[in-house]
Write a protein that holds these residues in place. Structure first.
Motif: not given
Length: 446
Positions: A340-358
């Motif tokens: 669950m964590i990997k797809p959840l993190w990917i979806q969060m990065c797509k919805d909030v791009p700033a999280l990709k580098t967080d």
């Protein structure tokens, strides 16, 4: 970091053996007990919820998006409809590997499903980009040009029980093979011994007179074919047959002709031997199986139908076995949570791009599993009550001026085990309670 099943050329054979081995009732009971402990469901059929170590600095909109994406993915996986998550966890502890392909919509901005893959058919690799950098990828069926498929790392969920570059078993069930097989041998010897000694064993003496050795052997062979008994014990079904028949004959009549060379004699044989009615060896190897399973002995049923240990759900009843088992379950949960964590993190990065580098957000993202184990909860409560009594005693300490020496907030934060986010959440709850009280008073005055 993961053990890759593709590089283990003998894995498919091991997996077939582990699947069949896990069908034995004793192993099935152990595996189900571990799975029930790790995956529990609340009334809404959720086995876990998203959790962040520190959510105090996160915007409310991001929190809402996190919970919304989690529930959406949970439904997309089909986990809300049945106990699919429980079965995937069971597959992990038996086979040691899980692999899925993440399916996106046409725009590539939303995850819409998953597809289960055979872990033994995919391998990690890298792909060189135009700018000279290397991108991690997965190759499915690398040895088959017709079926070869290139998948990016963001499309793959790969979970392994074992870790790469370390000595480890492939799966949890693998550790149970030796103690179970030894236990089964000891059990079978007692079954066969009891069956073979349930009737008299007879010795036949057949006179051969002046017959040649060849004729004598022929005569004895004919008699053996007539009076021979074939006893078979099926270790899978537990069925025992004698001469192909399921019923055992406990009395036998022998009829033989008398001739000029003498009369055949039949007499019972001495059936003395080791006393295999002693159950101590069986109990010893049963204890070894329990130890290898890592499950506390109190969870097993004894020969008399009762528990093998004293069961208490109080904090004082949480012995070292329960503590070790709880830590083992948490390790398994930590491995499984990537589903669950990997797809959840990917979806969060797509919805909030700033999280990709967080990097902090990614490291603090986890699952808070539902648990029905009363030991841990009661232990935490007992620990907090003990800390409360100690804090109340230290609050009364004064300095030379007669003032309170310790700050109450300091003692609570240090000894009650509350994190900064817990303290802030408690403060917000108190403020909300005050506001609700003021609203009620205002309505009464109006």
């Amino acid at each position: 970091k993961q053990y890759i099943s593709y590089f283990d050329k003998g894995y498919k054979g091991k997996r077939d053996y582990l699947r069949k081995f896990s069908l034995n009732p004793e192993i099935e009971y152990i595996v189900d007990l571990v799975c029930d402990e790790a995956i529990s469901y609340d009334p809404s059929n959720f086995f876990a919820y998203p959790s962040l170590v520190n959510m105090s600095g996160m915007k409310e909109s991001v929190k809402e998006k996190l919970n919304l994406n989690f529930k959406s993915l949970y439904n997309t996986w089909g986990f809300s409809d049945d106990v699919t998550a429980w079965h995937y966890f069971r597959q992990l502890v038996i086979e040691g590997f899980l692999a899925f392909e993440i399916i996106y919509n046409d725009l590539g901005n939303k995850i819409i499903g998953i597809k289960e893959l055979d872990p033994a058919t995919i391998m990690p690799s890298v792909e060189k980009q135009a700018d000279g950098t290397f991108l991690p990828v997965w190759i499915q069926y690398p040895d088959d040009d017709n079926r070869r498929n290139l998948l990016y790392d963001s499309q793959i969920i790969y979970i392994s029980y074992a870790k790469g570059n370390s000595v480890s078993r492939l799966s949890y069930v693998e550790r149970l093979i030796r103690p179970y097989n030894v236990l089964r041998i000891i059990e079978h010897t007692r079954v066969i011994w009891s069956v073979m000694n349930a009737s008299f064993r007879m010795k036949m003496t057949v006179p051969i007179g002046s017959k040649s050795p060849q004729k004598s052997l022929q005569t004895l062979g004919e008699l053996m074919s007539i009076y021979k008994e074939d006893v078979t014990f099926n270790d899978e079904s537990g069925e025992l047959t004698m001469d192909g028949r399921p019923k055992i004959q406990f009395s036998k009549n022998y009829m033989m002709p008398a001739g000029v060379n003498g009369t055949p004699t039949i007499e019972p044989l001495d059936n003395s031997g080791p006393d295999l009615n002693d159950m101590q060896p069986l109990a010893y190897f049963y204890d070894k199986l329990m130890q290898e399973s890592k499950i506390p002995s109190s969870r097993f049923q004894g020969p008399d139908g009762g528990s093998l240990g004293n069961y208490s759900d109080g904090a004082d009843g949480m012995d070292k076995e329960e503590i070790r088992f709880d830590k083992f379950i948490n390790r398994l949960r930590s491995t499984f949570q990537d589903i669950m964590i990997k797809p959840l993190w990917i979806q969060m990065c797509k919805d909030v791009p700033a999280l990709k580098t967080d990097s902090i957000f990614k490291s603090q993202l986890g699952l808070d599993y539902i648990s029905d184990n009363p030991f841990r909860i009661n232990q935490e409560m007992a620990s907090m009550l003990g800390s409360k009594d100690a804090i109340e005693s230290m609050i009364t300490l004064t300095d030379d001026t007669g003032s309170q020496y310790f700050s109450t907030a300091f003692l609570i934060e240090k000894y009650l085990g509350l994190s900064a986010s817990d303290i802030k959440a408690n403060k917000n709850a108190k403020e909300m309670k005050v506001k609700e009280k003021e609203k009620e008073n205002k309505k009464e005055k109006e």
